[in-house]
Design a protein around this motif. Structure first.
Motif, PDB file in Angstrom:
ATOM      1  N   VAL A  27     -20.026  60.743  -9.894  1.00 47.04           N
ATOM      2  CA  VAL A  27     -20.914  59.623  -9.584  1.00 47.04           C
ATOM      3  C   VAL A  27     -22.206  60.137  -8.960  1.00 47.04           C
ATOM      4  N   PHE A  28     -22.130  61.218  -8.178  1.00 44.45           N
ATOM      5  CA  PHE A  28     -23.345  61.788  -7.599  1.00 44.45           C
ATOM      6  C   PHE A  28     -24.235  62.393  -8.686  1.00 44.45           C
ATOM      7  N   TRP A  29     -23.634  63.096  -9.637  1.00 41.17           N
ATOM      8  CA  TRP A  29     -24.426  63.701 -10.710  1.00 41.17           C
ATOM      9  C   TRP A  29     -25.088  62.610 -11.554  1.00 41.17           C
ATOM     10  N   ALA A  30     -24.346  61.552 -11.841  1.00 42.35           N
ATOM     11  CA  ALA A  30     -24.920  60.439 -12.600  1.00 42.35           C
ATOM     12  C   ALA A  30     -26.122  59.841 -11.875  1.00 42.35           C
ATOM     13  N   ILE A  31     -25.971  59.622 -10.574  1.00 39.28           N
ATOM     14  CA  ILE A  31     -27.061  59.044  -9.784  1.00 39.28           C
ATOM     15  C   ILE A  31     -28.225  60.024  -9.662  1.00 39.28           C
ATOM     16  N   ASN A  32     -27.933  61.306  -9.461  1.00 36.60           N
ATOM     17  CA  ASN A  32     -29.000  62.308  -9.351  1.00 36.60           C
ATOM     18  C   ASN A  32     -29.861  62.353 -10.606  1.00 36.60           C
ATOM     19  N   ILE A  33     -29.217  62.259 -11.779  1.00 32.64           N
ATOM     20  CA  ILE A  33     -29.968  62.265 -13.038  1.00 32.64           C
ATOM     21  C   ILE A  33     -30.918  61.074 -13.091  1.00 32.64           C
ATOM     22  N   ILE A  34     -30.419  59.908 -12.737  1.00 35.60           N
ATOM     23  CA  ILE A  34     -31.236  58.699 -12.767  1.00 35.60           C
ATOM     24  C   ILE A  34     -32.398  58.792 -11.784  1.00 35.60           C
ATOM     25  N   MET A  35     -32.118  59.279 -10.580  1.00 39.71           N
ATOM     26  CA  MET A  35     -33.147  59.333  -9.545  1.00 39.71           C
ATOM     27  C   MET A  35     -34.258  60.322  -9.876  1.00 39.71           C
ATOM     28  N   HIS A  36     -33.957  61.290 -10.748  1.00 32.95           N
ATOM     29  CA  HIS A  36     -34.985  62.254 -11.157  1.00 32.95           C
ATOM     30  C   HIS A  36     -35.535  61.935 -12.545  1.00 32.95           C
ATOM     31  N   ASP A  37     -35.385  60.659 -12.943  1.00 37.83           N
ATOM     32  CA  ASP A  37     -35.923  60.177 -14.221  1.00 37.83           C
ATOM     33  C   ASP A  37     -35.423  60.986 -15.407  1.00 37.83           C
ATOM     34  N   GLY A  38     -34.185  61.427 -15.315  1.00 41.09           N
ATOM     35  CA  GLY A  38     -33.609  62.228 -16.381  1.00 41.09           C
ATOM     36  C   GLY A  38     -32.776  61.397 -17.342  1.00 41.09           C
ATOM     37  N   PHE A  39     -32.431  62.024 -18.466  1.00 39.44           N
ATOM     38  CA  PHE A  39     -31.569  61.408 -19.468  1.00 39.44           C
ATOM     39  C   PHE A  39     -30.422  62.351 -19.788  1.00 39.44           C
ATOM     40  N   SER A  40     -29.374  61.752 -20.326  1.00 40.02           N
ATOM     41  CA  SER A  40     -28.274  62.525 -20.888  1.00 40.02           C
ATOM     42  C   SER A  40     -28.287  62.350 -22.395  1.00 40.02           C
ATOM     43  N   ILE A  41     -27.880  63.385 -23.103  1.00 39.55           N
ATOM     44  CA  ILE A  41     -27.689  63.297 -24.547  1.00 39.55           C
ATOM     45  C   ILE A  41     -26.231  62.935 -24.803  1.00 39.55           C
ATOM     46  N   ASN A  42     -26.012  61.941 -25.625  1.00 38.89           N
ATOM     47  CA  ASN A  42     -24.668  61.570 -26.063  1.00 38.89           C
ATOM     48  C   ASN A  42     -24.580  61.699 -27.577  1.00 38.89           C
ATOM     49  N   PRO A  43     -23.440  62.108 -28.103  1.00 36.99           N
ATOM     50  CA  PRO A  43     -23.286  62.141 -29.560  1.00 36.99           C
ATOM     51  C   PRO A  43     -22.994  60.764 -30.122  1.00 36.99           C
ATOM     52  N   VAL A  44     -23.464  60.488 -31.314  1.00 36.67           N
ATOM     53  CA  VAL A  44     -23.105  59.233 -31.986  1.00 36.67           C
ATOM     54  C   VAL A  44     -21.610  59.255 -32.314  1.00 36.67           C
ATOM     55  N   LYS A  45     -21.120  60.410 -32.799  1.00 35.88           N
ATOM     56  CA  LYS A  45     -19.694  60.608 -33.052  1.00 35.88           C
ATOM     57  C   LYS A  45     -19.145  61.493 -31.936  1.00 35.88           C
ATOM     58  N   SER A  46     -18.204  60.964 -31.188  1.00 37.18           N
ATOM     59  CA  SER A  46     -17.687  61.687 -30.029  1.00 37.18           C
ATOM     60  C   SER A  46     -17.080  63.027 -30.419  1.00 37.18           C
ATOM     61  N   ARG A  47     -17.355  64.028 -29.602  1.00 35.43           N
ATOM     62  CA  ARG A  47     -16.751  65.361 -29.784  1.00 35.43           C
ATOM     63  C   ARG A  47     -15.602  65.592 -28.810  1.00 35.43           C
ATOM     64  N   ILE A  48     -15.264  64.588 -28.040  1.00 32.70           N
ATOM     65  CA  ILE A  48     -14.187  64.687 -27.052  1.00 32.70           C
ATOM     66  C   ILE A  48     -13.278  63.467 -27.144  1.00 32.70           C
ATOM     67  N   MET A  49     -11.971  63.732 -27.090  1.00 31.77           N
ATOM     68  CA  MET A  49     -10.986  62.666 -26.919  1.00 31.77           C
ATOM     69  C   MET A  49     -10.266  62.938 -25.602  1.00 31.77           C
ATOM     70  N   ASN A  50     -10.361  61.993 -24.678  1.00 29.50           N
ATOM     71  CA  ASN A  50      -9.712  62.174 -23.383  1.00 29.50           C
ATOM     72  C   ASN A  50      -8.255  61.740 -23.472  1.00 29.50           C
ATOM     73  N   ILE A  51      -7.332  62.661 -23.125  1.00 27.68           N
ATOM     74  CA  ILE A  51      -5.902  62.367 -23.191  1.00 27.68           C
ATOM     75  C   ILE A  51      -5.318  62.159 -21.794  1.00 27.68           C
ATOM     76  N   GLY A  52      -6.194  61.978 -20.806  1.00 34.43           N
ATOM     77  CA  GLY A  52      -5.734  61.824 -19.432  1.00 34.43           C
ATOM     78  C   GLY A  52      -5.471  60.402 -19.005  1.00 34.43           C
ATOM     79  N   HIS A  53      -5.740  59.453 -19.884  1.00 31.64           N
ATOM     80  CA  HIS A  53      -5.538  58.046 -19.514  1.00 31.64           C
ATOM     81  C   HIS A  53      -4.106  57.599 -19.796  1.00 31.64           C
ATOM     82  N   ASP A  54      -3.178  58.496 -19.502  1.00 33.85           N
ATOM     83  CA  ASP A  54      -1.762  58.183 -19.635  1.00 33.85           C
ATOM     84  C   ASP A  54      -1.103  58.037 -18.270  1.00 33.85           C
TER      85      ASP A  54
END
Length: 306
Positions: free
Chosen positions: A210-237
């Motif tokens: 959450v700090f990294w997310a906020i830090n990016i926003i506060m410094h007028d930064g952006f994140s790159i996201n893929p249109v097709k995900s390259r990650i599947m999270n298997i931890g939501h079990d």
């Protein structure tokens, strides 16, 4: 193309770690990449056996490109990741980060390294995410990536030039509260982000992300996201430290080795995608009301926000 070192963080889930490693080692470029594996120490006696089995699994992979770092004591996920990223970026100018529940697509490393190389000098881009939530993309959107006000911690990368802005100073909340324009910028990433930060400051959760997310926003930064995900999270079990059972984040990962990646000509977020992304992270209408109220009433609605 320059290959970023990979940081993999594991703890006490050998089956999850095995699936993550199995998907990673078949990635193109893996054998030429340096892999750091950070193994956290057991938090209690009941975790000692699963921690041992996880480390045993890591050592069973006879890799020439691996460096294993084992903590004697338990740091916890947040401190482990921040310390590990700091350690690697002392000697490298970029990094790719994975946790033990992130199954990668066959072209995950290629996607990450191409993006990290393509935007290495653009200070507006502070993060590259491998995961993308299952939002509906505009039918006429022609590119393979999009710019987001919010990053995902499930398979991500950054540069030393951007990570230098990381801060977990709790006074960041005061900065946001004192600026209506900053609040609006944070809310563009989803109305849940502000409440997550407030819960973090109040000791309700333990999150570095959450700090990294906020830090990016506060410094007028952006994140790159893929249109097709390259990650599947298997931890939501229900096995993860911070992840309870939840299917809303399930995605189909890119199943092909995509050599060419189409980038937008200008670094401008698509408003339609921003709106869909914000809606996904804000959640239901009831939750939306609660998150808006959190700006004013804080603890009163804390127990309702999971």
């Amino acid at each position: 193309m320059k290959l970023a070192p990979i940081a993999l963080f594991v703890y006490n889930r050998p089956d999850h770690a095995r699936k993550t490693l199995e998907s990673l080692v078949v990635n193109s470029g893996f054998t030429d990449s340096l892999l750091y594996v950070f193994c956290d120490g057991a938090k209690s006696k009941k975790d000692m056996e699963s921690v041992r089995l996880t480390r045993e699994l890591i050592h069973s992979y006879k890799l020439e490109n691996i460096i294993v770092i084992e903590n004697e004591f338990n740091k916890g996920l947040a401190k482990s990741i921040v310390d590990g990223v700091n350690h690697i970026l002392q000697n490298h100018d970029r990094i790719i980060v994975l946790e033990d529940d992130c199954v990668t697509s066959p072209d995950f490393l290629h996607f990450m390294n191409v993006c990290l190389s393509n935007y290495e000098l653009d200070e507006r881009i502070m993060n590259v995410s491998g995961y993308a939530p299952p939002i509906e993309m505009p039918g006429d959107y022609p590119y393979d990536i999009y710019f987001s006000y919010r990053f995902s911690s499930w398979g991500w990368g950054t540069w030393r030039r951007a990570w230098k802005y990381y801060s977990n100073d709790p006074r960041i909340l005061e900065t946001i509260d004192s600026s209506n324009s900053m609040k609006k910028k944070v809310d563009l990433a989803g109305l849940d982000l502000y409440s997550m930060l407030k819960r973090q400051i109040n000791g309700k959760i333990n999150s570095w992300a959450v700090f990294w997310a906020i830090n990016i926003i506060m410094h007028d930064g952006f994140s790159i996201n893929p249109v097709k995900s390259r990650i599947m999270n298997i931890g939501h079990d229900g096995s993860g430290t911070h992840c309870s059972p939840d299917e809303r984040y399930n995605v189909q990962i890119n199943g092909q080795n995509s050599e060419k990646i189409s980038f937008p000509e200008t670094v401008i977020p698509d408003r339609r995608i921003v709106k869909a992304y914000q809606a996904f992270h804000t959640g239901s209408s009831f939750k939306k009301i609660l998150h808006v109220c959190y700006h004013k009433y804080g603890k009163f609605v804390d127990s309702f926000i999971k």
